[in-house]
Design an enzyme around this catalytic site. Sequence first.
Site, PDB file in Angstrom:
ATOM      1  N   CYS A  95      40.169  47.940  37.621  1.00  9.35           N
ATOM      2  CA  CYS A  95      39.046  47.100  37.184  1.00  9.35           C
ATOM      3  C   CYS A  95      38.549  46.147  38.281  1.00  9.35           C
ATOM      4  O   CYS A  95      37.935  46.604  39.227  1.00  9.35           O
ATOM      5  CB  CYS A  95      39.420  46.401  35.884  1.00  9.35           C
ATOM      6  SG  CYS A  95      37.972  45.975  34.914  1.00  9.35           S
ATOM      7  N   ARG A 129      28.357  44.375  28.516  1.00  8.54           N
ATOM      8  CA  ARG A 129      29.815  44.444  28.707  1.00  8.54           C
ATOM      9  C   ARG A 129      30.355  45.739  28.115  1.00  8.54           C
ATOM     10  O   ARG A 129      29.992  46.105  26.997  1.00  8.54           O
ATOM     11  CB  ARG A 129      30.479  43.226  28.057  1.00  8.54           C
ATOM     12  CG  ARG A 129      31.980  43.209  28.171  1.00  8.54           C
ATOM     13  CD  ARG A 129      32.540  41.831  27.887  1.00  8.54           C
ATOM     14  NE  ARG A 129      32.234  40.901  28.980  1.00  8.54           N
ATOM     15  CZ  ARG A 129      32.951  40.787  30.093  1.00  8.54           C
ATOM     16  NH1 ARG A 129      34.016  41.535  30.281  1.00  8.54           N
ATOM     17  NH2 ARG A 129      32.611  39.936  31.020  1.00  8.54           N
ATOM     18  N   HIS A 193      42.810  49.691  31.676  1.00  8.98           N
ATOM     19  CA  HIS A 193      43.942  48.805  31.404  1.00  8.98           C
ATOM     20  C   HIS A 193      44.783  49.495  30.329  1.00  8.98           C
ATOM     21  O   HIS A 193      44.429  50.554  29.844  1.00  8.98           O
ATOM     22  CB  HIS A 193      43.462  47.463  30.845  1.00  8.98           C
ATOM     23  CG  HIS A 193      42.591  46.694  31.765  1.00  8.98           C
ATOM     24  ND1 HIS A 193      43.073  45.979  32.835  1.00  8.98           N
ATOM     25  CD2 HIS A 193      41.253  46.501  31.772  1.00  8.98           C
ATOM     26  CE1 HIS A 193      42.078  45.364  33.448  1.00  8.98           C
ATOM     27  NE2 HIS A 193      40.951  45.670  32.826  1.00  8.98           N
TER      28      HIS A 193
HETATM   29  N1  GLN Z   1      35.110  40.752  36.504  1.00 13.93           N
HETATM   30  C1  GLN Z   1      34.932  42.179  36.534  1.00 13.93           C
HETATM   31  C2  GLN Z   1      33.863  42.679  35.563  1.00 13.93           C
HETATM   32  O1  GLN Z   1      33.585  42.056  34.558  1.00 13.93           O
HETATM   33  C3  GLN Z   1      36.246  42.862  36.261  1.00 13.93           C
HETATM   34  C4  GLN Z   1      36.761  42.647  34.861  1.00 13.93           C
HETATM   35  C5  GLN Z   1      38.178  43.116  34.676  1.00 13.93           C
HETATM   36  O2  GLN Z   1      38.926  43.247  35.638  1.00 13.93           O
HETATM   37  N2  GLN Z   1      38.603  43.330  33.443  1.00 13.93           N
HETATM   38  O3  GLN Z   1      33.290  43.719  35.808  1.00 13.93           O
END
Ligand code: GLN
Length: 237
Positions: A95, A129, A193
């Site tokens: 990520c 998101r 994850h």
């Molecule tokens: N900050 C990054 C995004 O929102 C990675 C998020 C994360 O590692 N879960 O894309």
Amino acid sequence: MPSDSVLRIVWIYPDLLSTYGDQGNVLVLEQRARRRGIETETIHVRSSDPVPESGDIYLIGGGEDRPQILAAQRLRKDGGLQRALAGGASMLAVCAGYQIMGSTFGGEEGQPVDGIGLLDIASARGPARAVGELVAEVDAALGLPTLTGFENHMGVTRLGPGVRPLSRTVKGIGNGDGYEGCYAGHVVGTYLHGPALARNPALADLLLGWRVGQLAPLDDSRYEALRQERLATVLAD
Ligand code: GLN
């Protein structure tokens, strides 16, 4: 196998990047190596410390936008990870850590931030998101079973010709282009994850095998039963 027969696992910046159980990736690698009689040593590298170059497998996790920016700045300045990968080490980047490996990624206001340029990818803020379960079919060249995991990110990632998609997205968003993650040489980047290696032990064995060679098979029947249960639930949704 490393010359002194100890497999060195390097966990980069746990003080900045480790969300949704990403540290479990370290535990899974340790455990799967030890169950095969391979001795391991794990090095936790805080962001104030230099990244050692003598590691075999490097891991970096996900995180919020600000720690991600800080991590990219420190890794760029440090240079240890770059030298380790040039020397043939393997890596799993998750990520925020995955985005950092590219040329650029989106900061907290969507501003472009420099990555460390170890993977031919570029990330930016996406339209919405991406959050939820992810299921993806792995590139046939890698011969791995279906990937399962959890994603939560704003970023979308465009792959350049220097990398191959890790998998084709069946459920979820991943890179945002129908693919999830990428790989090049012995470096794997992913939005998964879960932690990724607990949900996908075959991915852990891919990383181990790149360093150690042929691996003795393990009885994974309990993990496989859990995987099948989860895959069936997510795909039925
Ligand atoms: N900050 C990054 C995004 O929102 C990675 C998020 C994360 O590692 N879960 O894309």
